[in-house]
Design a protein around this motif. Structure first.
Motif, mmCIF file in Angstrom:
data_model
loop_
_atom_site.group_PDB
_atom_site.id
_atom_site.type_symbol
_atom_site.label_atom_id
_atom_site.label_comp_id
_atom_site.label_asym_id
_atom_site.label_seq_id
_atom_site.Cartn_x
_atom_site.Cartn_y
_atom_site.Cartn_z
ATOM 1 N N GLY A 102 38.764 -4.460 15.192
ATOM 2 C CA GLY A 102 37.758 -3.730 15.985
ATOM 3 C C GLY A 102 38.357 -2.463 16.597
ATOM 4 O O GLY A 102 37.708 -1.415 16.631
ATOM 5 N N GLN A 106 37.360 1.409 15.966
ATOM 6 C CA GLN A 106 37.142 2.366 17.067
ATOM 7 C C GLN A 106 37.928 3.649 16.805
ATOM 8 O O GLN A 106 37.428 4.754 16.993
ATOM 9 C CB GLN A 106 37.646 1.769 18.395
ATOM 10 N N TYR A 111 36.167 6.622 18.729
ATOM 11 C CA TYR A 111 35.490 6.056 19.900
ATOM 12 C C TYR A 111 36.155 6.629 21.163
ATOM 13 O O TYR A 111 37.368 6.448 21.389
ATOM 14 C CB TYR A 111 35.618 4.534 19.823
ATOM 15 N N ASP A 170 34.150 -3.519 23.766
ATOM 16 C CA ASP A 170 33.575 -2.977 22.533
ATOM 17 C C ASP A 170 34.241 -3.569 21.290
ATOM 18 O O ASP A 170 33.560 -3.891 20.311
ATOM 19 C CB ASP A 170 33.703 -1.446 22.538
ATOM 20 N N ARG A 174 32.238 -5.706 18.516
ATOM 21 C CA ARG A 174 32.292 -5.409 17.075
ATOM 22 C C ARG A 174 32.764 -6.632 16.298
ATOM 23 O O ARG A 174 32.193 -6.952 15.242
ATOM 24 C CB ARG A 174 33.269 -4.245 16.806
ATOM 25 N N ILE A 178 30.661 -8.386 13.349
ATOM 26 C CA ILE A 178 31.191 -8.326 11.982
ATOM 27 C C ILE A 178 31.382 -9.730 11.417
ATOM 28 O O ILE A 178 31.010 -10.008 10.272
ATOM 29 C CB ILE A 178 32.557 -7.573 11.949
#
Ligand SMILES: [Zn+2]
Length: 226
Positions: A102, A106, A111, A170, A174, A178
Motif C-alpha cells: 500500500g 502511495q 500520495y 490510507d 488500500r 485490494i
C-alpha cells in the motif's frame, strides 16, 4: 527535579496506551498468524501479486530480519518483509504484506501525505534527539529559553507523527480493499486482516498522542514561574 508527578499525570496515561497498543498489535499478529488464507499464498507472493496488479514497476521485495520489522523503503523502492510475513501464508502475513505494498502504491501515485512524511524524516530525527535533549537540559537548569528551543525542535516530531496517521490509515485502507476485491481473502479472512491492521493503526495513534502530551508537559514550564 528528579521525580515530577505532573509528568506521570500528563504523559503517563498515553505512555501506558502506547505500551498497551504495542502488546495489542503483537497479540493480534500472533493470533491471526495461526490461521492460513485459503489461497495459500505467502506474504512475498501476495506482495508480488499486488504490485503486479497495481501496475507498479521497479519495486523489489526483500526478506528482512526482525519481528514486525516490515516496511517500505521509498528511497530504494523496496518492500521489506519480516520472515514471519515473507514466508507465512497466514492471515496476519497477508495483511501486513498488502499494507506495505500500500505504501509502494502511495509512492507510485505521489500520495501527498507520504511525500510530506518522507520530506519530514530528517527534521523529525533532529527534533527527536536534540529537541528532547534541549527540553531536558532546560528543565534541569531551569533555563526557559532552552526549553523553548527544545519545544520548537520537538514540534517537528509531533508534526511527523501527525502526518504519519493519514499515511498509515490510507495504506491499510488500500490493503483491505485490494485483498478483498482482488479475491486474495474471503469475507471471513478479511475480519482477521482488519483486526491486525486496526491494531497496527492504534500504535501510531498512541505514539502521536504521547508526543503531543510530552509537548503539553514542557509547554507548562514556559508558563509556570517555578
Ligand atoms: Zn505502514
Amino acid at each position: 527535579m528528579i521525580f515530577d508527578p505532573r509528568y506521570f499525570f500528563v504523559v503517563g496515561p498515553f505512555m501506558l496506551l502506547a505500551l498497551a497498543a504495542s502488546f495489542y498489535v503483537k497479540s493480534a499478529f500472533r493470533q491471526w498468524s495461526k490461521y492460513g488464507i485459503r489461497r495459500g499464498m505467502n506474504g512475498a507472493q501476495i506482495a508480488a501479486e499486488v504490485i503486479r496488479a497495481a501496475g507498479i514497476q521497479g519495486v523489489r521485495i526483500e526478506r528482512a530480519s526482525g519481528f514486525l520489522s516490515d516496511h517500505y523503503d521509498p528511497r530504494e523502492r523496496v518492500v521489506r518483509l519480516s520472515p514471519q510475513v515473507h514466508d507465512s501464508t497466514s492471515i496476519a502475513a497477508c495483511a501486513v504484506a498488502a499494507h506495505e505494498v500500500g505504501h509502494a502504491i502511495q509512492h507510485q501515485h505521489r500520495y501527498a501525505p507520504l511525500a510530506l512524511r518522507n520530506a519530514a524524516v530528517p527534521t523529525a530525527s533532529i527534533g527527536s534527539s536534540f529537541g528532547v535533549g534541549a527540553m531536558l537540559l532546560g528543565l534541569v537548569f531551569s533555563a526557559k529559553p532552552l526549553i523553548a528551543i527544545g519545544i520548537i525542535l520537538f514540534c517537528a516530531v509531533v508534526l511527523f507523527q501527525l502526518i504519519t496517521l493519514p499515511v498509515e490509515f490510507d495504506a491499510s485502507r488500500r490493503a483491505k480493499a485490494i485483498l478483498l476485491d482482488g479475491g486474495f481473502v474471503n469475507e471471513e479472512e478479511a475480519v482477521g486482516v482488519r483486526r491486525v491492521l486496526n491494531a497496527a493503526a492504534l500504535t501510531y495513534v498512541a505514539a502521536a498522542l504521547t508526543s503531543i502530551a510530552t509537548l503539553v508537559y514542557y509547554l507548562g514550564f514556559l508558563r509556570s514561574d517555578d
